[in-house]
Design a protein around this motif. Structure first.
Motif, PDB file in Angstrom:
ATOM      1  N   ARG A 143       0.833  -1.202   0.000  1.00 56.53           N
ATOM      2  CA  ARG A 143       0.000   0.000   0.000  1.00 56.53           C
ATOM      3  C   ARG A 143       0.870   1.255   0.000  1.00 56.53           C
ATOM      4  O   ARG A 143       0.573   2.244  -0.674  1.00 56.53           O
ATOM      5  N   SER A 144       1.971   1.206   0.736  1.00 57.29           N
ATOM      6  CA  SER A 144       2.883   2.335   0.812  1.00 57.29           C
ATOM      7  C   SER A 144       3.550   2.600  -0.534  1.00 57.29           C
ATOM      8  O   SER A 144       3.677   3.747  -0.969  1.00 57.29           O
ATOM      9  N   VAL A 145       3.970   1.531  -1.192  1.00 55.08           N
ATOM     10  CA  VAL A 145       4.627   1.664  -2.490  1.00 55.08           C
ATOM     11  C   VAL A 145       3.654   2.243  -3.520  1.00 55.08           C
ATOM     12  O   VAL A 145       4.021   3.117  -4.314  1.00 55.08           O
ATOM     13  N   ARG A 146       2.419   1.749  -3.514  1.00 57.95           N
ATOM     14  CA  ARG A 146       1.422   2.260  -4.467  1.00 57.95           C
ATOM     15  C   ARG A 146       1.120   3.745  -4.227  1.00 57.95           C
ATOM     16  O   ARG A 146       0.950   4.504  -5.177  1.00 57.95           O
ATOM     17  N   ARG A 147       1.067   4.136  -2.954  1.00 60.01           N
ATOM     18  CA  ARG A 147       0.754   5.521  -2.619  1.00 60.01           C
ATOM     19  C   ARG A 147       1.881   6.448  -3.032  1.00 60.01           C
ATOM     20  O   ARG A 147       1.658   7.580  -3.454  1.00 60.01           O
ATOM     21  N   GLY A 148       3.117   5.999  -2.884  1.00 59.45           N
ATOM     22  CA  GLY A 148       4.265   6.780  -3.325  1.00 59.45           C
ATOM     23  C   GLY A 148       4.632   7.944  -2.434  1.00 59.45           C
ATOM     24  O   GLY A 148       5.516   8.733  -2.786  1.00 59.45           O
ATOM     25  N   LYS A 149       3.958   8.097  -1.337  1.00 62.56           N
ATOM     26  CA  LYS A 149       4.270   9.170  -0.388  1.00 62.56           C
ATOM     27  C   LYS A 149       3.864   8.728   1.005  1.00 62.56           C
ATOM     28  O   LYS A 149       3.271   7.663   1.184  1.00 62.56           O
ATOM     29  N   ASP A 150       4.178   9.547   2.002  1.00 64.52           N
ATOM     30  CA  ASP A 150       3.910   9.179   3.391  1.00 64.52           C
ATOM     31  C   ASP A 150       2.412   9.036   3.650  1.00 64.52           C
ATOM     32  O   ASP A 150       1.575   9.651   2.976  1.00 64.52           O
ATOM     33  N   ASP A 151       2.092   8.211   4.641  1.00 63.26           N
ATOM     34  CA  ASP A 151       0.698   8.031   5.053  1.00 63.26           C
ATOM     35  C   ASP A 151       0.139   9.379   5.518  1.00 63.26           C
ATOM     36  O   ASP A 151       0.787  10.087   6.303  1.00 63.26           O
ATOM     37  N   PRO A 152      -1.058   9.754   5.053  1.00 59.77           N
ATOM     38  CA  PRO A 152      -1.654  11.039   5.451  1.00 59.77           C
ATOM     39  C   PRO A 152      -1.806  11.193   6.968  1.00 59.77           C
ATOM     40  O   PRO A 152      -1.869  12.322   7.470  1.00 59.77           O
ATOM     41  N   ARG A 153      -1.828  10.091   7.697  1.00 53.97           N
ATOM     42  CA  ARG A 153      -1.956  10.171   9.156  1.00 53.97           C
ATOM     43  C   ARG A 153      -0.806  10.944   9.778  1.00 53.97           C
ATOM     44  O   ARG A 153      -0.942  11.494  10.878  1.00 53.97           O
ATOM     45  N   TYR A 154       0.342  10.981   9.087  1.00 53.12           N
ATOM     46  CA  TYR A 154       1.536  11.592   9.675  1.00 53.12           C
ATOM     47  C   TYR A 154       1.843  12.978   9.122  1.00 53.12           C
ATOM     48  O   TYR A 154       2.841  13.586   9.511  1.00 53.12           O
ATOM     49  N   ASP A 155       1.007  13.463   8.235  1.00 51.78           N
ATOM     50  CA  ASP A 155       1.255  14.787   7.666  1.00 51.78           C
ATOM     51  C   ASP A 155       1.232  15.869   8.738  1.00 51.78           C
ATOM     52  O   ASP A 155       2.038  16.807   8.714  1.00 51.78           O
ATOM     53  N   GLY A 156       0.307  15.746   9.676  1.00 54.26           N
ATOM     54  CA  GLY A 156       0.179  16.759  10.721  1.00 54.26           C
ATOM     55  C   GLY A 156       1.363  16.797  11.661  1.00 54.26           C
ATOM     56  O   GLY A 156       1.914  17.871  11.947  1.00 54.26           O
ATOM     57  N   VAL A 157       1.783  15.619  12.145  1.00 55.57           N
ATOM     58  CA  VAL A 157       2.859  15.584  13.142  1.00 55.57           C
ATOM     59  C   VAL A 157       4.178  16.062  12.556  1.00 55.57           C
ATOM     60  O   VAL A 157       5.014  16.630  13.265  1.00 55.57           O
ATOM     61  N   LYS A 158       4.375  15.864  11.252  1.00 52.27           N
ATOM     62  CA  LYS A 158       5.628  16.285  10.630  1.00 52.27           C
ATOM     63  C   LYS A 158       5.752  17.806  10.544  1.00 52.27           C
ATOM     64  O   LYS A 158       6.846  18.321  10.320  1.00 52.27           O
ATOM     65  N   GLN A 159       4.623  18.487  10.719  1.00 50.01           N
ATOM     66  CA  GLN A 159       4.653  19.942  10.685  1.00 50.01           C
ATOM     67  C   GLN A 159       5.058  20.549  12.033  1.00 50.01           C
ATOM     68  O   GLN A 159       5.324  21.749  12.132  1.00 50.01           O
ATOM     69  N   GLU A 160       5.108  19.715  13.063  1.00 47.50           N
ATOM     70  CA  GLU A 160       5.483  20.210  14.390  1.00 47.50           C
ATOM     71  C   GLU A 160       6.941  20.649  14.399  1.00 47.50           C
ATOM     72  O   GLU A 160       7.798  20.032  13.753  1.00 47.50           O
ATOM     73  N   SER A 161       7.224  21.689  15.126  1.00 49.26           N
ATOM     74  CA  SER A 161       8.591  22.213  15.203  1.00 49.26           C
ATOM     75  C   SER A 161       9.550  21.172  15.782  1.00 49.26           C
ATOM     76  O   SER A 161       9.296  20.597  16.837  1.00 49.26           O
ATOM     77  N   GLY A 162      10.648  20.919  15.068  1.00 50.26           N
ATOM     78  CA  GLY A 162      11.665  19.982  15.537  1.00 50.26           C
ATOM     79  C   GLY A 162      11.214  18.549  15.595  1.00 50.26           C
ATOM     80  O   GLY A 162      11.778  17.755  16.365  1.00 50.26           O
ATOM     81  N   PHE A 163      10.216  18.185  14.787  1.00 48.50           N
ATOM     82  CA  PHE A 163       9.662  16.826  14.858  1.00 48.50           C
ATOM     83  C   PHE A 163      10.734  15.753  14.695  1.00 48.50           C
ATOM     84  O   PHE A 163      10.843  14.830  15.511  1.00 48.50           O
ATOM     85  N   TRP A 164      11.554  15.848  13.654  1.00 56.33           N
ATOM     86  CA  TRP A 164      12.507  14.776  13.373  1.00 56.33           C
ATOM     87  C   TRP A 164      13.602  14.679  14.439  1.00 56.33           C
ATOM     88  O   TRP A 164      14.157  13.598  14.659  1.00 56.33           O
ATOM     89  N   ASN A 165      13.905  15.758  15.099  1.00 55.37           N
ATOM     90  CA  ASN A 165      14.937  15.719  16.141  1.00 55.37           C
ATOM     91  C   ASN A 165      14.485  14.957  17.388  1.00 55.37           C
ATOM     92  O   ASN A 165      15.301  14.434  18.138  1.00 55.37           O
ATOM     93  N   LYS A 166      13.192  14.900  17.601  1.00 57.81           N
ATOM     94  CA  LYS A 166      12.671  14.207  18.786  1.00 57.81           C
ATOM     95  C   LYS A 166      11.862  12.957  18.456  1.00 57.81           C
ATOM     96  O   LYS A 166      11.435  12.229  19.351  1.00 57.81           O
TER      97      LYS A 166
END
Length: 337
Positions: free
Chosen positions: A117-140
């Motif tokens: 399903r992930s390969v067919r979609r070709g991009k991240d799951d929409p469930r995680y679009d919001g959290v990735k916008q949080e400041s410093g998300f990837w660092n924590k």
């Protein structure tokens, strides 16, 4: 009538048996599992950060749990007892082989479903679009998202790591001999019904998406709003029932299906899914949002209501469970013949 000793094959992995105390069991099952899942989680986090796709942690969920099962059932005894992998595998009792096979089939199917399903979609799951916008998300993210799931996985793995690691030596209770066979049948039935529910839920929602943009409310989706999560919970519950029926049960192993249930209900399962659906449908698809609100009033989220006893799809799953019992019984008799 088979005895509990025959079911459990108490001779399995004699050199691999460990102290039966709860502390000893946790030290020899939970700690190695924590190490395994934390390491795998770090790899997944690194790949996710590079690709900007949080969903890679979802790929790790089934594959990491299958790796846990094979490590405890085969790899660790092979190294600790200095025997070939094939010998470690053949030394497993029938219930242990059944348990390993069950985890492997469940995890492999789920991994394929998530990855394809992930390969067919070709991009991240929409469930995680919001959290990735949080400041410093990837660092924590490793400490707030990836590592907590690794801890859950390690606890969930107790559902099989304890029966594999301690075997009959770790058992503190067994069912009456007259009921052992019935309980084994119940375990197999729960597993096949649960797995069947997951497979049908995935197939039916994919079919629905091809037909229309409406909410999927037919098939097994007419039983509960999240049949795939219910099926998953039944699968994990079956492992504890099988261990108890086979004389390789320790109460610590119950933490496995309990942790899985808690995760599905309150962390990353139906709670997260519906919160994302509500937010997305409300802003992008008002019609589908109205359907979701209506469906919430009519169907339970996770556990079926009593009236679902009249639902033909409920009985279809019962039939699938029954078929699984017949197949397992025939296979066991054939391999022991």
């Amino acid at each position: 009538m088979e005895t509990t000793r025959a079911l459990g094959d108490h001779s399995a992995h004699p050199a691999h048996h460990l102290p039966v105390s709860t502390v000893g069991i946790l030290q020899n099952t939970l700690l190695p599992s924590l190490s395994l899942h934390s390491s795998l989680s770090l790899v997944a986090y690194t790949a996710a950060r590079v690709t900007k796709r949080v969903e890679l942690k979802d790929w790790l969920w089934p594959s990491g749990l299958v790796a846990n099962a094979w490590y405890n059932a085969v790899v660790h005894p092979s190294f600790s007892e200095n025997i070939p992998i094939s010998s470690a595998l053949s030394n497993l009792s029938w219930p242990q082989k059944l348990l390993l096979g069950g985890v492997t089939v469940w995890g492999t199917r789920l991994f394929y479903r998530i990855a394809s399903r992930s390969v067919r979609r070709g991009k991240d799951d929409p469930r995680y679009d919001g959290v990735k916008q949080e400041s410093g998300f990837w660092n924590k993210a490793f400490f707030t998202v990836f590592l907590p799931e690794a801890v859950f996985q390690a606890v969930i793995g107790l559902g099989w790591s304890v029966p594999f690691t301690t075997g009959a030596a770790g058992a503190v209770t067994s069912p009456p001999l007259d009921y052992a066979g019935l309980l084994r049948g119940l375990a197999v039935g729960l597993f096949t019904a649960g797995l069947g529910m997951e497979v049908l839920a995935d197939a039916q929602i994919e079919h629905q998406k091809k037909q229309s943009d409406d909410l999927c409310r037919s098939g097994v989706w007419s039983i509960v709003r999240h049949p795939n999560y219910l099926g998953d919970a039944l699968v994990h519950a079956s492992f504890a029932v099988l261990a108890y029926a086979s004389g390789i049960f320790h109460p610590v192993s119950v933490l496995g299906p309990v942790a899985n249930y808690a995760f599905l209900r309150f962390v990353g399962g139906d709670k997260e899914n519906e919160a994302t659906q509500e937010s997305r449908y409300k802003s992008q698809n008002p019609s589908k949002y109205a359907q979701l609100e209506d469906w919430r009033q009519k169907k339970n989220s996770f556990w079926p209501s009593v009236k679902e006893a009249a639902n033909p799809w409920t009985w279809a799953l019962v039939a699938i469970g029954g078929a699984g019992i017949v197949v397992e019984s025939g296979l066991r008799r054939y391999l022991r013949a």
